[in-house]
Write a protein that holds these residues in place. Structure first.
Motif, PDB file in Angstrom:
ATOM      1  N   ASP A 294       0.769  -1.130  -0.658  1.00  0.00           N
ATOM      2  CA  ASP A 294       0.166   0.565   0.135  1.00  0.00           C
ATOM      3  C   ASP A 294       0.823   1.289   0.105  1.00  0.00           C
ATOM      4  N   PHE A 295       0.729   2.287  -0.904  1.00  0.00           N
ATOM      5  CA  PHE A 295       1.452   3.249  -0.875  1.00  0.00           C
ATOM      6  C   PHE A 295       0.991   4.599  -0.579  1.00  0.00           C
ATOM      7  N   GLY A 296       0.091   4.848  -0.021  1.00  0.00           N
ATOM      8  CA  GLY A 296      -0.710   6.019   0.865  1.00  0.00           C
ATOM      9  C   GLY A 296      -1.052   6.441  -0.125  1.00  0.00           C
ATOM     10  N   ASP A 297      -0.805   7.779   0.221  1.00  0.00           N
ATOM     11  CA  ASP A 297      -0.658   8.958  -0.794  1.00  0.00           C
ATOM     12  C   ASP A 297      -0.434   9.070  -1.865  1.00  0.00           C
ATOM     13  N   TRP A 298       0.785   7.884  -1.939  1.00  0.00           N
ATOM     14  CA  TRP A 298       1.249   7.987  -3.394  1.00  0.00           C
ATOM     15  C   TRP A 298       0.484   6.909  -4.689  1.00  0.00           C
ATOM     16  N   ASP A 299       0.192   6.183  -4.027  1.00  0.00           N
ATOM     17  CA  ASP A 299      -1.308   4.968  -5.226  1.00  0.00           C
ATOM     18  C   ASP A 299      -1.915   6.364  -6.507  1.00  0.00           C
ATOM     19  N   GLY A 300      -1.259   5.582  -7.526  1.00  0.00           N
ATOM     20  CA  GLY A 300      -1.449   6.369  -8.864  1.00  0.00           C
ATOM     21  C   GLY A 300      -0.232   7.211  -8.783  1.00  0.00           C
ATOM     22  N   ALA A 301       0.050   7.786  -8.449  1.00  0.00           N
ATOM     23  CA  ALA A 301       0.985   8.709  -8.150  1.00  0.00           C
ATOM     24  C   ALA A 301       2.358   7.708  -9.905  1.00  0.00           C
ATOM     25  N   SER A 302       3.024   9.299 -11.217  1.00  0.00           N
ATOM     26  CA  SER A 302       3.737   9.081 -11.522  1.00  0.00           C
ATOM     27  C   SER A 302       5.304   8.653 -11.342  1.00  0.00           C
ATOM     28  N   ILE A 303       6.025   7.401 -11.614  1.00  0.00           N
ATOM     29  CA  ILE A 303       6.867   6.842 -11.238  1.00  0.00           C
ATOM     30  C   ILE A 303       7.871   8.608 -11.562  1.00  0.00           C
ATOM     31  N   PRO A 304       7.682   8.821 -12.816  1.00  0.00           N
ATOM     32  CA  PRO A 304       9.194  10.026 -13.467  1.00  0.00           C
ATOM     33  C   PRO A 304       8.922  11.252 -12.798  1.00  0.00           C
ATOM     34  N   ASP A 305       7.305  11.514 -12.505  1.00  0.00           N
ATOM     35  CA  ASP A 305       6.557  12.708 -11.589  1.00  0.00           C
ATOM     36  C   ASP A 305       7.298  12.343 -10.237  1.00  0.00           C
ATOM     37  N   LEU A 306       8.347  11.233  -9.475  1.00  0.00           N
ATOM     38  CA  LEU A 306       8.380  11.451  -7.966  1.00  0.00           C
ATOM     39  C   LEU A 306       9.474  10.910  -8.408  1.00  0.00           C
ATOM     40  N   VAL A 307      10.364  11.151  -9.941  1.00  0.00           N
ATOM     41  CA  VAL A 307      12.074  10.942  -9.556  1.00  0.00           C
ATOM     42  C   VAL A 307      12.284  12.424  -9.846  1.00  0.00           C
ATOM     43  N   ARG A 308      11.873  13.213 -10.327  1.00  0.00           N
ATOM     44  CA  ARG A 308      11.584  14.261 -11.156  1.00  0.00           C
ATOM     45  C   ARG A 308      11.566  15.185  -9.692  1.00  0.00           C
ATOM     46  N   ASP A 309      10.667  15.139  -8.810  1.00  0.00           N
ATOM     47  CA  ASP A 309      10.086  15.955  -7.921  1.00  0.00           C
ATOM     48  C   ASP A 309      10.510  15.601  -5.960  1.00  0.00           C
ATOM     49  N   GLN A 310      10.837  13.915  -5.739  1.00  0.00           N
ATOM     50  CA  GLN A 310      10.444  13.453  -4.678  1.00  0.00           C
ATOM     51  C   GLN A 310      11.237  12.962  -4.758  1.00  0.00           C
ATOM     52  N   ALA A 311      12.662  12.637  -5.252  1.00  0.00           N
ATOM     53  CA  ALA A 311      13.650  11.855  -5.493  1.00  0.00           C
ATOM     54  C   ALA A 311      14.245  11.243  -3.977  1.00  0.00           C
ATOM     55  N   GLU A 312      13.874  12.215  -2.647  1.00  0.00           N
ATOM     56  CA  GLU A 312      14.652  11.444  -1.848  1.00  0.00           C
ATOM     57  C   GLU A 312      13.546  11.043  -1.027  1.00  0.00           C
ATOM     58  N   ALA A 313      12.375  11.293  -1.184  1.00  0.00           N
ATOM     59  CA  ALA A 313      11.344  10.569  -0.496  1.00  0.00           C
ATOM     60  C   ALA A 313      11.195   9.058  -1.026  1.00  0.00           C
ATOM     61  N   LEU A 314      11.942   9.226  -2.959  1.00  0.00           N
ATOM     62  CA  LEU A 314      11.453   8.164  -3.445  1.00  0.00           C
ATOM     63  C   LEU A 314      12.428   6.972  -3.163  1.00  0.00           C
ATOM     64  N   THR A 315      13.517   7.896  -3.148  1.00  0.00           N
ATOM     65  CA  THR A 315      14.630   6.436  -3.150  1.00  0.00           C
ATOM     66  C   THR A 315      14.937   5.966  -1.215  1.00  0.00           C
ATOM     67  N   ALA A 316      13.975   6.681  -0.110  1.00  0.00           N
ATOM     68  CA  ALA A 316      13.839   6.087   1.597  1.00  0.00           C
ATOM     69  C   ALA A 316      12.271   5.276   1.454  1.00  0.00           C
ATOM     70  N   LEU A 317      11.559   5.095   0.086  1.00  0.00           N
ATOM     71  CA  LEU A 317      10.549   4.363   0.048  1.00  0.00           C
ATOM     72  C   LEU A 317      11.426   2.669  -0.776  1.00  0.00           C
TER      73      LEU A 317
END
Length: 390
Positions: free
Chosen positions: A279-302
């Motif tokens: 369960d990815f919580g508030d990220w369910d449905g989020a675009s991975i390229p967008d996360l890489v661009r805008d929230q790279a640090e949090a994505l790495t933490a995940l």
């Protein structure tokens, strides 16, 4: 500057004798500074087209990068103008098979970016891609090669990461077309056999969107339905008429894939929600390229912090606890069970039985519609027969 300060070069190729015909791929990874070959691989693909083989070589090369140093700055060199232009986003991808393979390659590239690296694509003339071409001919000849050379880890050169020595050893596996009979199992008695099947693709998969157990729960699209049918045929062929159960996660894409697999072997599937995707919580449905661009640090933490969870979601540790519990129930049941689930649960099982730490688990590939098989012996020993077979 990438996190490790290192550059790697992937050279990849693929071929088909007949197009479509007998196909295979080849790829290698070089150290960007010295030019030294760190890894080389090849594999047969059965009857496929040149383009499928070329994409398969690319995917194998990027997968090797994740094993060597995911934070490196990677240049992919190929003599396929089609693959280079499509991966660079300059040419459209019309064929469904190509779209799926491109998504797999982009997912691997996104993992590299999330780790602090980058991936670029360069076309080179055929005469400058001879090493990868030779490996692809090994694949077409029926040979499987996965050879990690000494010093392949990120511990070589400046900017090394602290855990870089994980692959600084010789790994040399060459499987001839007619291998010798397998040795006896590691334990006495009859093993419990488990086949893990990843579901086919959905529109979310093809759009590179996160889709966990708390999301919109999309169904298989046309390509995913074809993958589910192919997984069913592959499972039936693998079982060879032996009895088996089918268990699926509760999510639509797994239940639909499981229905195709169950129909192919003539059984009725059951559902166990503990096999659901994370369960990815508030990220369910989020675009991975967008996360890489805008929230790279949090994505790495995940990806690397097993205790990290998004708001409303679950951590990897929470996911692994329920998946391992479901795995233990399957083992306790004995016999043969086909489990149709998702990428992260498959990774959790392999990490559990092989002792792979969470920050390395993304090195395990599980393509849509792929099969992974294990044997669990009465004495507790586990044998991984194969992974990511499509």
């Amino acid at each position: 500057m990438p996190a490790s300060g290192r550059t790697l070069v992937v050279e990849a190729d693929g071929g088909s004798r007949g197009n479509p015909g007998v196909a295979g791929y080849g790829a290698l990874v070089r150290d960007g500074a010295s030019g030294r070959v760190l890894w080389e691989g090849a594999a047969p693909l059965g009857k496929e087209s040149n383009n499928v083989a070329e994409y398969s070589g690319l995917i194998a090369g990027l997968g090797a990068v994740l094993r060597i140093d995911a934070s490196a700055d990677v240049e992919v060199r190929m003599d396929s103008k089609l693959v280079v232009e499509q991966m660079a986003g300059r040419w459209k991808i019309k064929h469904p098979d190509m779209r799926q393979l491109a998504l797999e390659a982009r997912d691997l590239a996104a993992q590299i970016s999330a780790a602090g690296g980058s991936v670029s694509f360069t076309w080179i003339p055929r005469e400058r891609n001879k090493d990868a071409d030779a490996l692809s001919n090994d694949g077409m000849d029926g040979r499987t090669i996965d050879r990690m050379l000494v010093g392949g880890g990120a511990g070589e050169g400046e900017g090394s990461s602290s855990d870089a020595a994980t692959v600084a050893e010789v790994v040399d596996e060459v499987i001839d077309p007619a291998p010798s009979p397998a040795p006896p199992g590691p334990g006495e008695g009859t093993p419990t056999r488990i086949v893990l099947v990843r579901h086919g693709v959905t529109d979310f998969t093809e759009a590179s969107r996160l889709d966990g157990r708390g999301g919109s729960d999309p169904s298989l699209n046309t390509a995913g339905q074809a993958q589910a049918a192919a997984a069913g045929r592959a499972t039936a062929h693998l079982l060879g008429g032996s009895p088996a159960r089918v268990v699926t996660s509760s999510l639509a894409r797994a239940r639909e894939t499981g229905a195709a697999v169950a129909e192919a072997i003539g059984v009725t599937p059951s559902v166990d929600a503990d096999w659901d995707e994370q369960d990815f919580g508030d990220w369910d449905g989020a675009s991975i390229p967008d996360l890489v661009r805008d929230q790279a640090e949090a994505l790495t933490a995940l990806r690397v912090d097993a205790a990290y969870a998004r708001p409303g979601g679950e951590s990897h540790d929470q996911l692994a606890a329920r998946v391992v519990a479901a795995f233990d129930r399957v083992v306790a049941a004995g016999g043969t069970t086909v489990v149709v689930c998702h990428r992260k649960p498959i990774m959790c099982v392999l990490a559990h039985v092989l002792g792979i730490p969470h920050d390395k688990v993304w090195r395990l590939a599980a393509a849509p519609g792929s099969l992974t098989a294990l044997e669990v012996w009465p004495d507790g020993n586990v044998s991984v027969a194969f992974t990511n077979r499509t």
